[in-house]
Design an enzyme around this catalytic site. Structure first.
Site, PDB file in Angstrom:
ATOM      1  N   GLU A   1      12.072 -27.656   6.343  1.00  0.00           N
ATOM      2  CA  GLU A   1      13.379 -27.187   5.850  1.00  0.00           C
ATOM      3  C   GLU A   1      13.908 -26.059   6.728  1.00  0.00           C
ATOM      4  O   GLU A   1      15.110 -25.958   6.973  1.00  0.00           O
ATOM      5  CB  GLU A   1      13.251 -26.755   4.380  1.00  0.00           C
ATOM      6  CG  GLU A   1      13.099 -27.972   3.468  1.00  0.00           C
ATOM      7  CD  GLU A   1      12.364 -27.724   2.160  1.00  0.00           C
ATOM      8  OE1 GLU A   1      12.197 -26.559   1.767  1.00  0.00           O
ATOM      9  OE2 GLU A   1      11.947 -28.722   1.534  1.00  0.00           O
TER      10      GLU A   1
ATOM     11  N   LYS B   1       9.404 -22.222  -2.557  1.00  0.00           N
ATOM     12  CA  LYS B   1      10.747 -22.339  -1.978  1.00  0.00           C
ATOM     13  C   LYS B   1      11.690 -21.357  -2.683  1.00  0.00           C
ATOM     14  O   LYS B   1      11.260 -20.269  -3.066  1.00  0.00           O
ATOM     15  CB  LYS B   1      11.224 -23.799  -2.043  1.00  0.00           C
ATOM     16  CG  LYS B   1      10.181 -24.760  -1.446  1.00  0.00           C
ATOM     17  CD  LYS B   1      10.657 -26.151  -1.265  1.00  0.00           C
ATOM     18  CE  LYS B   1       9.526 -26.998  -0.687  1.00  0.00           C
ATOM     19  NZ  LYS B   1       9.917 -28.373  -0.402  1.00  0.00           N
TER      20      LYS B   1
ATOM     21  N   HIS C   1       8.212 -24.669   8.508  1.00  0.00           N
ATOM     22  CA  HIS C   1       8.448 -25.687   7.474  1.00  0.00           C
ATOM     23  C   HIS C   1       9.634 -26.556   7.904  1.00  0.00           C
ATOM     24  O   HIS C   1      10.586 -26.058   8.502  1.00  0.00           O
ATOM     25  CB  HIS C   1       8.735 -25.005   6.127  1.00  0.00           C
ATOM     26  CG  HIS C   1       8.733 -25.986   4.997  1.00  0.00           C
ATOM     27  ND1 HIS C   1       9.808 -26.802   4.729  1.00  0.00           N
ATOM     28  CD2 HIS C   1       7.775 -26.313   4.101  1.00  0.00           C
ATOM     29  CE1 HIS C   1       9.501 -27.587   3.704  1.00  0.00           C
ATOM     30  NE2 HIS C   1       8.278 -27.320   3.307  1.00  0.00           N
TER      31      HIS C   1
ATOM     32  N   SER D   1       5.095 -34.191  -1.927  1.00  0.00           N
ATOM     33  CA  SER D   1       4.960 -34.801  -3.259  1.00  0.00           C
ATOM     34  C   SER D   1       3.512 -34.837  -3.773  1.00  0.00           C
ATOM     35  O   SER D   1       3.117 -35.779  -4.448  1.00  0.00           O
ATOM     36  CB  SER D   1       5.585 -36.205  -3.280  1.00  0.00           C
ATOM     37  OG  SER D   1       6.968 -36.129  -2.982  1.00  0.00           O
TER      38      SER D   1
ATOM     39  N   ASN E   1       4.140 -23.731  -2.446  1.00  0.00           N
ATOM     40  CA  ASN E   1       5.350 -23.283  -1.744  1.00  0.00           C
ATOM     41  C   ASN E   1       6.474 -23.339  -2.772  1.00  0.00           C
ATOM     42  O   ASN E   1       7.003 -24.405  -3.055  1.00  0.00           O
ATOM     43  CB  ASN E   1       5.622 -24.222  -0.555  1.00  0.00           C
ATOM     44  CG  ASN E   1       6.952 -23.910   0.120  1.00  0.00           C
ATOM     45  OD1 ASN E   1       7.561 -22.870  -0.135  1.00  0.00           O
ATOM     46  ND2 ASN E   1       7.391 -24.814   0.982  1.00  0.00           N
TER      47      ASN E   1
ATOM     48  N   GLU F   1       3.019 -32.377   6.925  1.00  0.00           N
ATOM     49  CA  GLU F   1       3.998 -32.724   5.895  1.00  0.00           C
ATOM     50  C   GLU F   1       5.010 -33.728   6.440  1.00  0.00           C
ATOM     51  O   GLU F   1       5.981 -33.335   7.100  1.00  0.00           O
ATOM     52  CB  GLU F   1       4.749 -31.464   5.439  1.00  0.00           C
ATOM     53  CG  GLU F   1       3.865 -30.411   4.824  1.00  0.00           C
ATOM     54  CD  GLU F   1       4.644 -29.536   3.851  1.00  0.00           C
ATOM     55  OE1 GLU F   1       4.190 -29.401   2.712  1.00  0.00           O
ATOM     56  OE2 GLU F   1       5.712 -29.014   4.224  1.00  0.00           O
TER      57      GLU F   1
ATOM     58  N   GLY G   1       9.544 -33.663  -1.478  1.00  0.00           N
ATOM     59  CA  GLY G   1      10.509 -33.602  -2.570  1.00  0.00           C
ATOM     60  C   GLY G   1      11.114 -34.950  -2.935  1.00  0.00           C
ATOM     61  O   GLY G   1      12.104 -35.033  -3.651  1.00  0.00           O
TER      62      GLY G   1
END
Ligand code: PGA
Length: 252
Positions: A96, A11, A94, A212, A9, A166, A172
């Site tokens: 985010e 991003k 996701h 991560s 991904n 996730e 991250g």
């Protein structure tokens, strides 16, 4: 018996030149598609360029899309266009997107239905915040996300999709859930699929871990019984790291 799936991904990273450079350096060295599905999810403007150069063993995904066919939705991306340009995967829900773009469970559910209408394989993301993990309610939270997202889908659809677990606190941050912790929640997700769709769907659906993931921990994660691959952000930006992780999945 479940084929591993390693998805990057990217991003909001990489220019067109950087994206093409990446593709040229990895696509001859990826594992055979019969053994591992390798996917890169990139920004929309480069998707067509990447599809054209994906080669035999890489497939390209989008990071989001709208749930309607077309219309006055400035800035959005339609499933029809993704299918039309040869995109085969799309990340849906996701964390985010849920956090910064108010993506609701209802929208996520509609997007899953829409992806199937256009033959695009959805990668549905679920996962809890640190507060939820610490409150001990992860399983309940993740189950609610799944029930809402999968509403109205048939078992054949569920079998063909990908779920990515996730934990938000691991994305991250450099903090990975321990492999055992990831496997425990992923087993729970499989159990929820079993309750909703029966044994066969639960044993076929592929569930990735994300948060991560990097070359140093991929093997340990893939060694777990219920983890079928990874959704990788930061470490997927580097050619060698991505190759290492895709190739590590051959041994699964
Ligand atoms: P990360 O991101 O690997 O950089 O933690 C994972 C993701 O958000 O999919």
């Amino acid at each position: 018996m479940r084929k591993p799936i390693i998805a990057g991904n990217w991003k909001m990273n990489k220019t067109r030149d950087e994206a093409l450079q990446f593709i040229y350096s990895v696509n001859m060295k990826l594992p055979n598609k019969a053994l591992v599905d390798s996917v890169i999810c990139a920004q929309a403007p480069v998707l067509r360029d990447l599809v054209k150069r994906q080669g035999d063993n890489l497939r390209i995904g989008a990071q989001t899309m709208h749930y309607l066919d077309q219309g006055a939705y400035t800035g959005e991306i339609s499933a029809a266009l993704l299918e039309n340009i040869g995109v085969e995967y799309v990340i849906i829900g996701h964390s985010e997107r849920r956090a910064y773009y108010n993506e609701t469970d209802d929208a996520i559910n509609k997007k899953l239905h829409q992806a199937f209408r256009y033959n695009i394989t959805p990668i549905l993301c679920v996962g809890e915040s640190l507060a939820t993990r610490e409150a001990g309610t992860t399983n309940k939270f993740v189950k609610e996300q799944l029930v809402a997202a999968l509403k109205g889908l048939g078992s054949e659809q569920v079998k063909s999709m990908v779920i990515a677990y996730e934990p938000i606190w691991a994305i991250g941050t450099g903090k990975t859930a321990t492999a055992e912790m990831a496997n425990e929640t992923i087993s729970h997700i499989r159990q929820v699929v079993k309750e909703l769709y029966g044994d066969e769907s639960a044993s076929v659906v592929r569930i990735q871990y994300g948060g991560s993931v990097k070359p140093a921990n991929i093997e340990e994660l893939l060694a777990q019984s219920d983890i079928d691959g990874a959704l990788i952000g930061g470490a997927s930006l580097n050619e060698e790291d991505f190759l290492f992780m895709a190739n590590a999945a051959v041994k699964k």
